[in-house]
Scaffold this motif. Structure first.
Motif, PDB file in Angstrom:
ATOM      1  N   LYS A  64       0.828  -1.211   0.000  1.00  0.00           N
ATOM      2  CA  LYS A  64       0.000   0.000   0.000  1.00  0.00           C
ATOM      3  C   LYS A  64       0.858   1.255   0.000  1.00  0.00           C
ATOM      4  CE  LYS A  64      -3.790   2.215   2.534  1.00  0.00           C
ATOM      5  NZ  LYS A  64      -4.693   2.119   3.726  1.00  0.00           N
ATOM      6  N   ALA A  65       1.921   1.233   0.802  1.00  0.00           N
ATOM      7  CA  ALA A  65       2.808   2.396   0.857  1.00  0.00           C
ATOM      8  C   ALA A  65       3.491   2.617  -0.487  1.00  0.00           C
ATOM      9  CB  ALA A  65       3.850   2.192   1.952  1.00  0.00           C
ATOM     10  N   ALA A 113       2.302   1.848  -3.415  1.00  0.00           N
ATOM     11  CA  ALA A 113       1.320   2.382  -4.361  1.00  0.00           C
ATOM     12  C   ALA A 113       1.063   3.860  -4.110  1.00  0.00           C
ATOM     13  CB  ALA A 113       0.017   1.592  -4.256  1.00  0.00           C
ATOM     14  N   GLN A 114       1.022   4.277  -2.838  1.00  0.00           N
ATOM     15  CA  GLN A 114       0.728   5.679  -2.512  1.00  0.00           C
ATOM     16  C   GLN A 114       1.886   6.602  -2.863  1.00  0.00           C
ATOM     17  OE1 GLN A 114      -0.305   5.530   1.638  1.00  0.00           O
ATOM     18  NE2 GLN A 114      -2.446   5.030   1.226  1.00  0.00           N
ATOM     19  N   THR A 115       3.111   6.090  -2.790  1.00  0.00           N
ATOM     20  CA  THR A 115       4.271   6.925  -3.105  1.00  0.00           C
ATOM     21  C   THR A 115       4.609   6.932  -4.582  1.00  0.00           C
ATOM     22  OG1 THR A 115       5.738   5.047  -2.612  1.00  0.00           O
ATOM     23  CG2 THR A 115       5.288   6.604  -0.830  1.00  0.00           C
ATOM     24  N   GLY A 116       3.800   6.221  -5.376  1.00  0.00           N
ATOM     25  CA  GLY A 116       4.049   6.207  -6.820  1.00  0.00           C
ATOM     26  C   GLY A 116       5.138   5.257  -7.231  1.00  0.00           C
TER      27      GLY A 116
END
Length: 380
Positions: free
Chosen positions: A339-340, A342-345
């Motif tokens: 998840k992290a 994915a959120q940081t691109g």
């Protein structure tokens, strides 16, 4: 140019842009899938339900007593299921004389700090002639603990940084390292292990342990070793390099010179010159020289590693307890890491492309609606 014609051109341009972006997104999706052969290969691996292991950046040489050198241990999950696992590395030299006291291994998990690996009890036939390092900890009984379980979800991978060093008393010569994992597949619904797990290992990488100063141990290079000249008294003169282990052994009966020697009468002898042997003598480390059935390996040029050129037996360990709490903890950590990312691109950028394409498409449709209403108003 009329306003109606300008609006028509703007709408057409917007639609064309949206189609181009949609096509680019489709092309990226195809590229990620790969060629038919790659897809088939991934399907085969998925059917086996096992993790893919690889070692990247292993140096071709380590200096005994030198600094630690770094490489990456990568655990790839190309299956259709999630896994929990414990990573290990098995070190062995060709002579089978490498001991735990001869090396130090450290590792760093993604987002973590450097930690020291521990020697795991290897119950295989090579438990006394190799070193099994576990990238984790052991309990009071010397067995892996459940809290060291790591998780890797389907389609993801875990890169682990490793740095290894050898003491100044480490045996010199050919050696290698093999990636190993104890892994258990998780049920897609309960997220608990479907069995008790198993050990697996993939390939391995060979390297050379050298003496301080970078002097390599004798290896076969295809070139004859320097040959000492022989005086008339029959005693061989000192070698050109001064290292007896790096030159061929010459008996008093050999005549290794390429030019005929002069006899006391001044006439050349008719004895043919004997060519020096191409195989070096046994290294000073006690490592046996290669036999005729197993030719000596050619050492890689520069600092490039290669495959292991001697057999390494798979290790055997006592499996860690796969408790529900430990498995849930490893799975939650893997989910949080994904998840992290994915959120940081850090993942795919196809979502951003799709959003941009959708916005352009909406703008194009809006432009056409305005144009049509204006035309209807003019006709009315």
């Amino acid at each position: 140019m009329s306003i109606r014609r300008s609006l028509a051109l703007a709408g057409a341009a917007a639609l064309a842009s949206s189609l181009v972006l949609a096509g680019a997104q489709g092309a990226m999706a195809v590229g990620a899938t790969g060629t038919p052969s790659a897809v088939a290969s991934q399907a085969d691996k998925a059917s086996r339900a096992s993790l893919d292991l690889s070692l990247n950046g292993v140096p071709g040489t380590f200096i005994a007593g030198g600094d630690a050198r770094e490489f990456t241990f990568k655990i790839d999950n190309r299956t259709k299921h999630d896994f929990v696992f414990i990573p290990l590395l098995k070190f062995k030299n060709k002579a089978g004389s490498l001991q735990a006291k001869d090396l130090k291994v450290q590792y760093r998990l993604p987002g973590g700090e450097w930690q020291t690996a521990v020697v795991a009890p290897d119950q295989s036939g090579e438990k006394n002639s190799s070193v099994l390092m576990m990238l984790g900890t052991l309990d009071s009984s010397g067995n892996p603990v459940a809290d060291d379980l790591l998780g890797v979800n389907r389609g993801k991978n875990v890169p682990i940084k490793v740095r290894a060093s050898f003491t100044d008393g480490a045996p010199l010569g050919r050696a290698g390292v093999v990636p190993v994992v104890f892994a258990a597949q998780l049920d897609d619904s309960t997220h608990q292990p479907v069995d008790n797990g198993h050990l697996s290992c993939d390939g391995g990488v060979g390297f050379t342990i050298k003496a301080p100063g970078g002097k390599p141990t004798p290896t076969h290079t295809g070139k004859p070793s320097p040959t000492p000249t022989q005086s008339q008294t029959g005693k061989p003169s000192p070698t050109a390099s001064g290292s007896p282990s790096a030159t061929a052994t010459v008996t008093p009966t050999e005549k290794p010179t390429e030019k005929p020697t002069e006899t006391p009468t001044g006439k050349p002898t008719d004895t043919p010159t004997e060519k020096p042997t191409e195989k070096p003598t046994t290294p000073a480390t006690g490592e046996p020289s290669d036999s005729a059935t197993a030719p000596a390996p050619v050492e890689s040029s520069g600092d490039t590693s290669g495959p292991i050129d001697f057999p390494v037996e798979p290790p055997v360990i006592t499996p860690p307890p796969l408790t529900p709490a430990a498995v849930d903890k490893a799975k939650a950590a893997a989910d949080g890491s994904d998840k992290a990312l994915a959120q940081t691109g850090g993942g795919s950028n196809t979502t951003a492309i799709a959003a941009t394409g959708g916005a352009v498409l909406v703008a194009g449709v809006g432009t056409l609606v305005v144009l049509r209403r204006r035309k209807s108003a003019q006709q009315g």
